[in-house]
Design a protein around this motif. Structure first.
Motif, PDB file in Angstrom:
ATOM      1  N   ASN A   3       0.849  -1.181   0.000  1.00 62.00           N
ATOM      2  CA  ASN A   3       0.000   0.000   0.000  1.00 62.00           C
ATOM      3  C   ASN A   3       0.887   1.234   0.000  1.00 62.00           C
ATOM      4  OD1 ASN A   3      -2.173   1.712   0.159  1.00 62.00           O
ATOM      5  ND2 ASN A   3      -2.965   0.919   2.098  1.00 62.00           N
ATOM      6  N   VAL A   4       0.375   2.328  -0.505  1.00 59.75           N
ATOM      7  CA  VAL A   4       1.084   3.601  -0.383  1.00 59.75           C
ATOM      8  C   VAL A   4       1.190   3.922   1.105  1.00 59.75           C
ATOM      9  CG1 VAL A   4       1.052   6.057  -0.935  1.00 59.75           C
ATOM     10  CG2 VAL A   4       0.176   4.394  -2.594  1.00 59.75           C
ATOM     11  N   PRO A   5       2.383   4.086   1.632  1.00 56.43           N
ATOM     12  CA  PRO A   5       2.515   4.286   3.084  1.00 56.43           C
ATOM     13  C   PRO A   5       1.863   5.581   3.556  1.00 56.43           C
ATOM     14  CG  PRO A   5       4.607   4.663   1.955  1.00 56.43           C
ATOM     15  CD  PRO A   5       3.682   4.091   0.938  1.00 56.43           C
ATOM     16  N   HIS A   6       1.375   5.567   4.790  1.00 56.02           N
ATOM     17  CA  HIS A   6       0.786   6.773   5.364  1.00 56.02           C
ATOM     18  C   HIS A   6       1.586   7.284   6.557  1.00 56.02           C
ATOM     19  CE1 HIS A   6      -0.948   3.735   8.086  1.00 56.02           C
ATOM     20  NE2 HIS A   6      -1.131   4.718   8.959  1.00 56.02           N
ATOM     21  N   LYS A   7       2.592   6.533   6.983  1.00 53.13           N
ATOM     22  CA  LYS A   7       3.391   6.910   8.145  1.00 53.13           C
ATOM     23  C   LYS A   7       4.780   7.413   7.751  1.00 53.13           C
ATOM     24  CE  LYS A   7       1.454   3.383  11.272  1.00 53.13           C
ATOM     25  NZ  LYS A   7       1.832   2.207  12.102  1.00 53.13           N
ATOM     26  N   SER A   8       5.360   8.170   8.680  1.00 56.79           N
ATOM     27  CA  SER A   8       6.803   8.502   8.668  1.00 56.79           C
ATOM     28  C   SER A   8       7.257   9.338   7.480  1.00 56.79           C
ATOM     29  CB  SER A   8       7.642   7.206   8.739  1.00 56.79           C
ATOM     30  OG  SER A   8       7.284   6.434   9.857  1.00 56.79           O
ATOM     31  N   TRP A   9       6.350  10.105   6.868  1.00 58.38           N
ATOM     32  CA  TRP A   9       6.763  10.997   5.787  1.00 58.38           C
ATOM     33  C   TRP A   9       7.673  12.089   6.364  1.00 58.38           C
ATOM     34  CZ3 TRP A   9       6.121   9.701   0.908  1.00 58.38           C
ATOM     35  CH2 TRP A   9       5.087   8.810   0.571  1.00 58.38           C
ATOM     36  N   HIS A  10       8.801  12.318   5.708  1.00 53.74           N
ATOM     37  CA  HIS A  10       9.771  13.283   6.205  1.00 53.74           C
ATOM     38  C   HIS A  10      10.669  13.747   5.064  1.00 53.74           C
ATOM     39  CE1 HIS A  10      12.033   9.529   6.052  1.00 53.74           C
ATOM     40  NE2 HIS A  10      13.142  10.268   6.006  1.00 53.74           N
ATOM     41  N   SER A  11      11.376  14.831   5.298  1.00 55.31           N
ATOM     42  CA  SER A  11      12.434  15.262   4.387  1.00 55.31           C
ATOM     43  C   SER A  11      13.746  15.261   5.158  1.00 55.31           C
ATOM     44  CB  SER A  11      12.136  16.649   3.803  1.00 55.31           C
ATOM     45  OG  SER A  11      11.973  17.600   4.831  1.00 55.31           O
ATOM     46  N   ASP A  12      14.860  15.267   4.437  1.00 56.07           N
ATOM     47  CA  ASP A  12      16.174  15.122   5.075  1.00 56.07           C
ATOM     48  C   ASP A  12      17.058  16.356   4.950  1.00 56.07           C
ATOM     49  OD1 ASP A  12      15.843  12.584   6.131  1.00 56.07           O
ATOM     50  OD2 ASP A  12      16.429  11.585   4.274  1.00 56.07           O
ATOM     51  N   GLU A  13      16.491  17.446   4.456  1.00 55.60           N
ATOM     52  CA  GLU A  13      17.303  18.654   4.310  1.00 55.60           C
ATOM     53  C   GLU A  13      16.392  19.873   4.328  1.00 55.60           C
ATOM     54  OE1 GLU A  13      20.982  18.390   1.709  1.00 55.60           O
ATOM     55  OE2 GLU A  13      19.871  19.945   0.652  1.00 55.60           O
ATOM     56  N   PRO A  14      16.800  20.964   4.977  1.00 54.11           N
ATOM     57  CA  PRO A  14      15.948  22.160   5.014  1.00 54.11           C
ATOM     58  C   PRO A  14      15.870  22.853   3.662  1.00 54.11           C
ATOM     59  CG  PRO A  14      18.045  22.582   6.105  1.00 54.11           C
ATOM     60  CD  PRO A  14      18.026  21.121   5.778  1.00 54.11           C
ATOM     61  N   CYS A  15      14.828  23.668   3.481  1.00 50.38           N
ATOM     62  CA  CYS A  15      14.674  24.489   2.283  1.00 50.38           C
ATOM     63  C   CYS A  15      15.155  25.900   2.587  1.00 50.38           C
ATOM     64  CB  CYS A  15      13.208  24.540   1.845  1.00 50.38           C
ATOM     65  SG  CYS A  15      12.726  23.164   0.807  1.00 50.38           S
ATOM     66  N   VAL A  16      16.018  26.422   1.730  1.00 46.81           N
ATOM     67  CA  VAL A  16      16.588  27.757   1.909  1.00 46.81           C
ATOM     68  C   VAL A  16      15.893  28.730   0.961  1.00 46.81           C
ATOM     69  CG1 VAL A  16      18.674  29.160   1.739  1.00 46.81           C
ATOM     70  CG2 VAL A  16      18.812  26.813   2.611  1.00 46.81           C
ATOM     71  N   VAL A  17      15.393  29.818   1.505  1.00 41.31           N
ATOM     72  CA  VAL A  17      14.722  30.833   0.685  1.00 41.31           C
ATOM     73  C   VAL A  17      15.711  31.415  -0.314  1.00 41.31           C
ATOM     74  CG1 VAL A  17      13.570  33.070   0.715  1.00 41.31           C
ATOM     75  CG2 VAL A  17      13.051  31.378   2.484  1.00 41.31           C
ATOM     76  N   GLY A  18      15.291  31.458  -1.577  1.00 39.32           N
ATOM     77  CA  GLY A  18      16.136  32.015  -2.626  1.00 39.32           C
ATOM     78  C   GLY A  18      17.096  31.036  -3.256  1.00 39.32           C
ATOM     79  N   ASP A  19      17.055  29.778  -2.835  1.00 41.24           N
ATOM     80  CA  ASP A  19      17.960  28.766  -3.376  1.00 41.24           C
ATOM     81  C   ASP A  19      17.122  27.602  -3.892  1.00 41.24           C
ATOM     82  OD1 ASP A  19      20.080  27.182  -4.063  1.00 41.24           O
ATOM     83  OD2 ASP A  19      21.075  27.273  -2.115  1.00 41.24           O
ATOM     84  N   ALA A  20      17.029  27.486  -5.210  1.00 42.04           N
ATOM     85  CA  ALA A  20      16.179  26.455  -5.809  1.00 42.04           C
ATOM     86  C   ALA A  20      16.801  25.068  -5.746  1.00 42.04           C
ATOM     87  CB  ALA A  20      15.877  26.807  -7.266  1.00 42.04           C
ATOM     88  N   GLU A  21      18.097  24.978  -5.480  1.00 39.02           N
ATOM     89  CA  GLU A  21      18.780  23.690  -5.446  1.00 39.02           C
ATOM     90  C   GLU A  21      19.007  23.233  -4.008  1.00 39.02           C
ATOM     91  OE1 GLU A  21      21.520  23.153  -9.309  1.00 39.02           O
ATOM     92  OE2 GLU A  21      22.311  24.587  -7.865  1.00 39.02           O
ATOM     93  N   PRO A  22      19.065  21.941  -3.803  1.00 36.30           N
ATOM     94  CA  PRO A  22      19.386  21.427  -2.466  1.00 36.30           C
ATOM     95  C   PRO A  22      20.881  21.544  -2.192  1.00 36.30           C
ATOM     96  CG  PRO A  22      19.182  19.606  -3.995  1.00 36.30           C
ATOM     97  CD  PRO A  22      18.819  20.852  -4.765  1.00 36.30           C
TER      98      PRO A  22
END
Length: 294
Positions: A123-142
């Motif tokens: 099934n498409v999981p419903h738990k533990s959704w997360h990201s591993d890096e912050p988003c910086v304003v003005g920077d489109a790249e990770p």
């Protein structure tokens, strides 16, 4: 490779590239990988009876079982030179897709090896959704990108990492209104990947990783449904097949599947999680992270 591949990655945050690594080189890495897993844990790929034979073997929840303590194995494989050809092949294709010399690998490889769990239906999981890096304003790249390397065929039923394409762009949008400055501690925690990308950490406005999901759930019924349980048929149709568009940003749940020698490049700012391994085989995937250059 062509510019549209880079544009596709910037839009979706996920890019699959087929046949990047010679299958014989992948098979050699796979053989040495399992040799070390057997030496350390007594686990053999072709002997399922060894997969869960003692308390030191895979741990996890009902969705999948994973091995702890794989760091030493990956460090030894790296030091042995067994991963050098694979790394060079990845670097070559990264240079073709993106600006040459724009990304360089970090020293540490990761094992994403997982074994079948107790669930019977994927099934498409419903738990533990997360990201591993912050988003910086003005920077489109990770600050970095994750590269998933398939040692063998991984299908949906084998519990692949599942990513919400476009979610990094939703996070970028949130950062403009919810982002804060004076996050020096968080920036320093990611120093290995962001070093040199800005002059003064106190001037950086960013949205931390743990402040992405809740605002998306609050503003978007699609995300509200994503984090709730539901039948496999309905969730697969809604999240994998139909997807959603809001603020001009398309989103879909994408299981990271592929064959031996394929790689998938992922923006770590994308929301992602692991899914249930309902097959009778281990999921054999490694990960190498690349750091953005100035």
């Amino acid at each position: 490779m062509t510019v549209p591949k880079q544009e596709d990655f910037l839009n979706k945050g996920v890019l699959k590239l087929n046949n990047v690594i010679d299958v014989e080189k992948v098979a050699d890495v796979q053989a040495h990988f399992w040799q070390e897993v057997d030496r350390k844990f007594g686990i053999q790929l072709d002997e399922p009876s060894t997969w869960f034979s003692n308390a030191n073997n895979p741990v996890g929840d009902a969705r999948a079982k994973r091995l702890n303590g794989m760091g030493s194995i990956m460090r030894e494989l790296k030091a042995s030179g067994k991963l050098d050809d694979v790394e060079r092949a990845i670097q070559s294709v990264i240079d073709q897709v993106f600006v040459a010399n724009a990304w360089r690998p970090l020293d540490l490889w990761y094992s994403l090896l997982s074994f079948p769990g107790s669930e019977a239906v994927w099934n498409v999981p419903h738990k533990s959704w997360h990201s591993d890096e912050p988003c910086v304003v003005g920077d489109a790249e990770p600050w970095s990108v994750f590269v998933f390397v398939f040692l063998d065929t991984v299908t949906v039923d084998m519990g692949p990492t599942t990513v919400i394409s476009g979610s990094h762009r939703r996070a970028e949008r949130l950062a403009k209104t919810l982002g804060t400055s004076n996050n020096e501690a968080l920036i320093n925690a990611f120093e290995s990947v962001n070093s040199g990308l800005f002059e003064n950490p106190n001037d950086v406005i960013l949205l931390p990783m743990d402040q992405v999901l809740d605002p998306l759930v609050q503003e978007d019924p699609w995300f509200q449904a994503l984090v709730k349980e539901g039948s496999p048929d309905q969730r697969i149709q809604r999240f994998l097949e139909e997807g959603n568009t809001l603020h001009g940003i398309e989103q879909k749940a994408i299981p990271l599947t592929g064959a031996a020698g394929d790689i998938i490049v992922m923006d770590p700012r994308c929301l992602h999680t692991f899914s249930a391994n309902v097959s009778n085989l281990p999921r054999q995937v490694l990960r190498l992270d690349f750091r953005r250059q100035l």
